[in-house]
Design a protein around this motif. Structure first.
Motif, short mmCIF file in Angstrom:
data_model
loop_
_atom_site.label_atom_id
_atom_site.label_comp_id
_atom_site.label_asym_id
_atom_site.label_seq_id
_atom_site.Cartn_x
_atom_site.Cartn_y
_atom_site.Cartn_z
N PRO A 164 -10.87 -0.20 6.88
CA PRO A 164 -10.95 -0.39 5.13
C PRO A 164 -9.74 -0.95 4.64
N VAL A 165 -8.61 -0.28 4.89
CA VAL A 165 -7.31 -0.73 4.33
C VAL A 165 -7.04 -2.25 4.47
N THR A 187 -6.02 7.34 9.61
CA THR A 187 -5.42 6.21 10.60
C THR A 187 -4.43 5.37 9.73
N ASP A 188 -3.14 5.30 10.54
CA ASP A 188 -2.36 4.34 9.78
C ASP A 188 -2.96 2.91 9.23
N PHE A 189 -2.20 2.71 8.34
CA PHE A 189 -2.78 1.58 7.55
C PHE A 189 -3.04 0.20 8.07
N ALA A 234 0.98 -1.23 0.11
CA ALA A 234 -0.09 -0.06 0.02
C ALA A 234 0.87 1.19 0.00
N ASN A 235 2.02 1.19 0.68
CA ASN A 235 2.84 1.99 0.77
C ASN A 235 3.50 2.63 -0.49
N GLU A 236 3.99 1.71 -1.12
CA GLU A 236 4.90 1.60 -2.31
C GLU A 236 3.95 2.15 -3.69
N VAL A 237 2.70 2.00 -3.54
CA VAL A 237 1.94 2.35 -4.37
C VAL A 237 1.38 3.68 -4.21
#
Ligand code: F6P
Length: 521
Positions: free
Chosen positions: A313-314, A306-308, A70-73
């Motif tokens: 939802p994430v 909110t942090d992933f 998620a962070n990389e995209v």
């Protein structure tokens, strides 16, 4: 700036996830559960909502790697772009701002340089005052009688959302009867018309484009039926419209004061938060409608801030990607343990499958990885006596969301205890199964050895089948708003990770075009 354009399969995180999958694909939920803290470690709480995702084939490392993806995209950037009104629906050149419809913050959101918040507030005021007049009986039909029935005429996003919410909030309903006409099948509209009195019925025609074949055909049929007992001068008392196409609405004969706005920056399937929700407000009153919006806004803030790792939802989106793209699972089940939510699965089918059913990435290239999941489901416990056999013992791997409520609305505690025992029982059965030894023990006194051995393989449950428990305190307008927004954000998260555009729907066009050609022929 446009959304970033990153092929997920080319990221380092994807490579790491592929290796991690190879090393861990045979892990068993039962073994993972030997860790006493597992339930706590893999649960998230947010106000009246608890999400327990401990019964998944994941370890802490799986979550870390999925979050890396998620962070990389740059999911964070994509979330900000959606909320702040950038044109992220690139193929249609539009902003995606259903979140603005429920926002109570004073911060402006600009579309074409203009703050849209005042228009939203004005539309809400109009919905409120109109709903109050109709519900209180002050709004009179052409013979001076109050309104008893509301008919929502629309299809797709102009039908499924309001229909699902009205059904889900039946407990909070007032005296008005609400009906939904959608299908082009004339028997659908005929069955509804036969129950109606034109003197006391209000028709809400909902169509963003006001050109949709089904909606316009149904609306014309209803108008003709109405005009058998009334005149065109009576139309303003009985017909209102929700649309962006003011000219077509006017041509239909609807009074311009009876038009509620829709905007191009709200996609059809995300429009129940706009005046498309008028039949919701009429059905449960404006305060309940506002509470629905408030619940959605709370989920918006949670998603945005909110942090992933703690972001509901994430996390649900990432889990779904884990099974879809690594385990090769193709479908997901949505299983509400509340009869009120019987229409949620079909509502989510449009939201999820119309959004992420895309085979071309944001470059315009064909993707070589799986995207949109197929979603289906029904209410517990009915579905336990229908399709759950396949989920428990079939050959498919199916991630299932179990949606439940700690309290029932009417308070029949005996029923509710049984309902929830089934809710938990199903998830346990899926995760932990039943071994040969257990079956043997159970059968040991029931027949001869040979018979037992014959039966044994059929009675074994392999287990290791994943599920998420999505548990709210109680079904209220607010908790329902949270639930729907949760799935909306899951959809967008997955679209970003798959590098596709989630907010167009060109795939529905060709069939429509061909139907029109065939009709002419
Ligand atoms: O199914 C395609 C679609 O465009 C949906 O996205 C939309 O909700 C539905 O048709 C109805 O469109 P309209 O509100 O313009 O009648």
């Amino acid at each position: 700036m446009a959304l970033k354009n990153i092929n997920p399969t080319k990221t380092n995180a994807w490579k790491a996830l592929t290796n991690h999958f190879e090393e861990n694909k045979n892990i068993n939920i039962k073994d993972l559960y030997k860790d006493d803290n597992r339930k706590q470690e893999f649960s998230l709480e947010f106000d009246d909502l608890l999400v327990d995702f401990s019964k998944n084939r994941i370890t802490n490392e799986t979550i870390d790697l999925l979050v890396d993806l998620a962070n990389e995209v740059d999911l964070k950037d994509a979330i900000e772009k959606q909320f702040s009104g950038e044109i992220i629906n690139v193929t249609e050149g539009r902003e995606v701002l259903h979140t603005a419809l429920r926002s109570t913050s004073e911060d402006p959101i600009l579309v074409n340089g203009k703050n849209i918040k005042p228009q939203i507030q004005a539309a809400l005021r109009k919905i409120k005052s109109f709903s109050n007049k109709v519900i209180s009986g002050k709004w009179k039909g052409y013979t001076g009688k109050s309104i008893t029935d509301i008919v929502n005429i629309g299809i797709g996003g102009s039908d499924l959302g309001p229909d699902m919410i009205v059904e889900s909030l039946k407990f909070y309903k007032n005296q008005l009867n609400t009906h939904f006409v959608s299908n082009i099948d004339g028997d659908h509209v005929s069955e509804i018309i036969k129950t109606l009195n034109p003197e006391t019925t209000l028709f809400v025609i909902v169509s963003k484009t006001f050109t949709t074949q089904e909606t316009i055909t149904n609306a014309e049929t209803i108008k003709n039926w109405f005009l058998k007992s009334a005149t065109i001068f009576d139309i303003p008392k009985h017909f209102v419209a929700v649309s962006t196409n003011l000219e077509a609405v006017d041509n239909f004969g609807i009074d311009k004061n009876n038009v509620f706005p829709m905007w191009n920056w709200v996609g059809g399937r995300f429009s129940l938060w706009s005046a498309v929700g008028l039949s919701i407000s009429l059905s449960v009153g404006f305060n309940n409608y506002r509470a629905l919006l408030d619940g959605a806004e709370e989920m918006d803030l949670h998603y945005r801030n909110t942090d992933f790792k703690e972001n509901i939802p994430v996390i649900l989106a990432l889990l779904s990607i884990w099974y879809n793209n690594f385990y090769g699972a193709e479908t997901e089940a949505v299983l509400p343990y509340s009869q009120y939510l019987s229409k949620l699965p079909s509502y989510l089918q449009q939201a999820i499958m119309e959004s992420n059913g895309k085979g071309v990435d944001r470059n315009g290239d064909k993707v070589d990885y799986q995207t949109g999941t197929i979603v289906w489901g029904s209410t517990g416990t009915n579905m336990q006596h229908a399709f759950m056999q396949l989920v428990h013992q079939g050959t498919k791997l199916i991630l299932a969301d179990f949606i439940g409520y700690k309290e029932s609305l009417y308070g029949l505690t005996d029923h509710h205890k049984k309902l929830m025992a089934n809710y938990y029982g199903q998830m346990e059965a899926l995760a932990f199964g039943k071994t040969k030894e257990d079956v043997h023990l159970e059968l040991q006194f029931s027949g001869d050895k040979e018979k037992i051995n014959q039966l044994l393989p059929f009675k074994v449950f392999e287990g290791n089948r994943p599920s998420n428990a999505i548990l709210f305190d109680k079904l209220t307008p607010k908790s329902l708003g949270k639930l729907v927004a949760l799935y909306e954000h899951k959809i967008y998260t997955q679209g970003i990770l798959w590098n596709i555009y989630s907010y167009d729907q060109f795939g529905v066009e060709l069939g429509k075009e061909l139907a029109n050609k065939l009709l002419k022929a």
